[in-house]
Design an enzyme around this catalytic site. Sequence first.
Site, mmCIF file in Angstrom:
data_model
loop_
_atom_site.group_PDB
_atom_site.id
_atom_site.type_symbol
_atom_site.label_atom_id
_atom_site.label_comp_id
_atom_site.label_asym_id
_atom_site.label_seq_id
_atom_site.Cartn_x
_atom_site.Cartn_y
_atom_site.Cartn_z
ATOM 1 N N VAL A 74 3.151 14.481 -3.320
ATOM 2 C CA VAL A 74 2.634 15.537 -2.438
ATOM 3 C C VAL A 74 1.118 15.699 -2.581
ATOM 4 C CG1 VAL A 74 4.792 16.817 -2.235
ATOM 5 C CG2 VAL A 74 3.269 17.268 -4.175
ATOM 6 N N THR B 271 -6.370 -12.118 2.768
ATOM 7 C CA THR B 271 -7.461 -11.461 2.032
ATOM 8 C C THR B 271 -8.594 -12.425 1.727
ATOM 9 O OG1 THR B 271 -6.384 -11.951 -0.080
ATOM 10 C CG2 THR B 271 -5.898 -9.805 0.941
ATOM 11 N N HIS C 104 -4.785 -1.703 -6.129
ATOM 12 C CA HIS C 104 -4.556 -0.261 -6.115
ATOM 13 C C HIS C 104 -5.507 0.418 -7.085
ATOM 14 C CE1 HIS C 104 -1.543 -1.841 -9.074
ATOM 15 N NE2 HIS C 104 -2.115 -0.927 -9.812
ATOM 16 N N ASN D 289 -4.933 -10.664 -4.654
ATOM 17 C CA ASN D 289 -4.858 -10.170 -3.273
ATOM 18 C C ASN D 289 -4.222 -8.789 -3.223
ATOM 19 O OD1 ASN D 289 -2.406 -11.344 -4.113
ATOM 20 N ND2 ASN D 289 -1.740 -11.721 -2.026
ATOM 21 N N ARG E 254 3.291 -29.704 -6.025
ATOM 22 C CA ARG E 254 3.249 -30.190 -7.414
ATOM 23 C C ARG E 254 1.887 -30.753 -7.817
ATOM 24 N NH1 ARG E 254 7.762 -31.391 -4.943
ATOM 25 N NH2 ARG E 254 7.175 -33.512 -4.435
ATOM 26 N N VAL F 275 -7.641 -1.389 -0.621
ATOM 27 C CA VAL F 275 -8.418 -1.437 -1.864
ATOM 28 C C VAL F 275 -9.063 -2.808 -2.040
ATOM 29 C CG1 VAL F 275 -8.282 -1.278 -4.385
ATOM 30 C CG2 VAL F 275 -6.980 0.317 -2.976
ATOM 31 N N ASP G 137 0.824 -1.224 0.000
ATOM 32 C CA ASP G 137 0.000 0.000 0.000
ATOM 33 C C ASP G 137 0.854 1.268 0.000
ATOM 34 O OD1 ASP G 137 -2.415 -1.604 0.309
ATOM 35 O OD2 ASP G 137 -1.785 -1.873 2.385
ATOM 36 N N GLY H 280 1.141 1.780 -7.575
ATOM 37 C CA GLY H 280 0.305 1.885 -8.772
ATOM 38 C C GLY H 280 0.400 3.225 -9.460
#
Length: 434
Positions: free
Chosen positions: A423, A142, A54, A51, A156, A308, A26, A30
């Site tokens: 910013v 999640t 963004h 899982n 496997r 998200v 987070d 993205g």
Amino acid sequence: MALVSETGVDVSTDGITVVLGSQWGDEGKGKLVDILCDNVDICARCAGGNNAGHTIVANGQTYDFHILPSGLVNPKSVNLIGSGVVVYLPAFFHELENLVKKGLDCTNRIFISDRAQLVFDYHQRADALNEAELGGKSIGTTGKGIGPAYSTKATRSGIRVHHLYNWPEFESRYRKNVRDLQKRYGAFEYDVEGELVRYKELAAKLQPYVVDSIAFIHTGLKEKKRILVEGANALMLDLDFGTYPYVTSSNTTIGGVCTGLGVPPRAIANVIGVVKAYTTRVGAGPFPTEQLNEIGDHLQKVGREFGVTTGRKRRCGWLDLVVLKYSTLINGYDSLNLTKLDILDDFKEIKVAVAYIVDGKRIETFPADLDSLESAEIIYETFPGWQTKTTGITRWEDMPENAKKYIEFIEKFLGVPIKYIGVGPGRDEVLVKH
């Protein structure tokens, strides 16, 4: 220093550029990937599943990404889901259809490795049952079935994309996996016949998207394509180097790029670490600088710290340079993107963790034994805040002096330049610091 939109940001043609999370996820990967994708030919995912999550705002639209590479927002880039990713096909198509509804043309722009592992509903059922068994010591997953999917891969017994086109093999593996889960959990009712019908239909629907990803990515390298890899999750969630067992089930480090895409280390030209100006974490697990007080509440509220993928509140605390130094050692960042600096604008003073005291000893690297962190004393450096808005600033010269000192301290401590500074939430609110 100037706005990204004014200077442009280029991606190397001499190798792969990688964007990785340096904390617990987070961090804002993205948005940087979205900006870099303006000048990218190929955008690839190498690990994880749906899982991750963004949001990108572009062209007046909001796009949520979980499994698909966010390079799809740029109409000029082609996108790849690599072999190290685990894919839940219903989520893949649902996400793709949502992007198309919002006006994105994804035709011949998204491909999936024939070696990628598939996630099924039975993995998600197992995920929920595992968490229930753990009770108060649950990991806080999640619930998307990612861990169980990587478990079947490791034993496997997993099912890969190419198995969809060898139906007897697919069906045999599918039935066996469900039988094994029924033996393991007892009451595990599951409509195997209905699911097999559904996946026969999904196999036909998926076929145009399937490629040999090794040939795909190496052709791109040979042709000097500008390739960007979008990391999922972050260093401290890595299966080997994260806060085990409170981690994800894949390799989220630079090593996962090589194994997840099938490229050698020398193919990687540039590694950018994304760092939030404070620290957040979703789910259970150690968090040395967590602030369970008005400081944490302020960061959570002003920073809009909700996941998200899950919608859960994120835990919040001060920046931890012990974590970031550890992260830098493993991933070898060439530069950093410091995000959400503006969220610190109102603080009178700001703290940064520089070491821990464990059993009376000062340590400056993150320990493997998580129990030792429970009694650890955190050593902080305290900085005066700037208490003025950084949002809207477009030049380094105009940055508040105390904000400059904060940024320069981080650079010096880590030995890595901070090239990008966020910013504000907008795509254009990222400065390039030369």
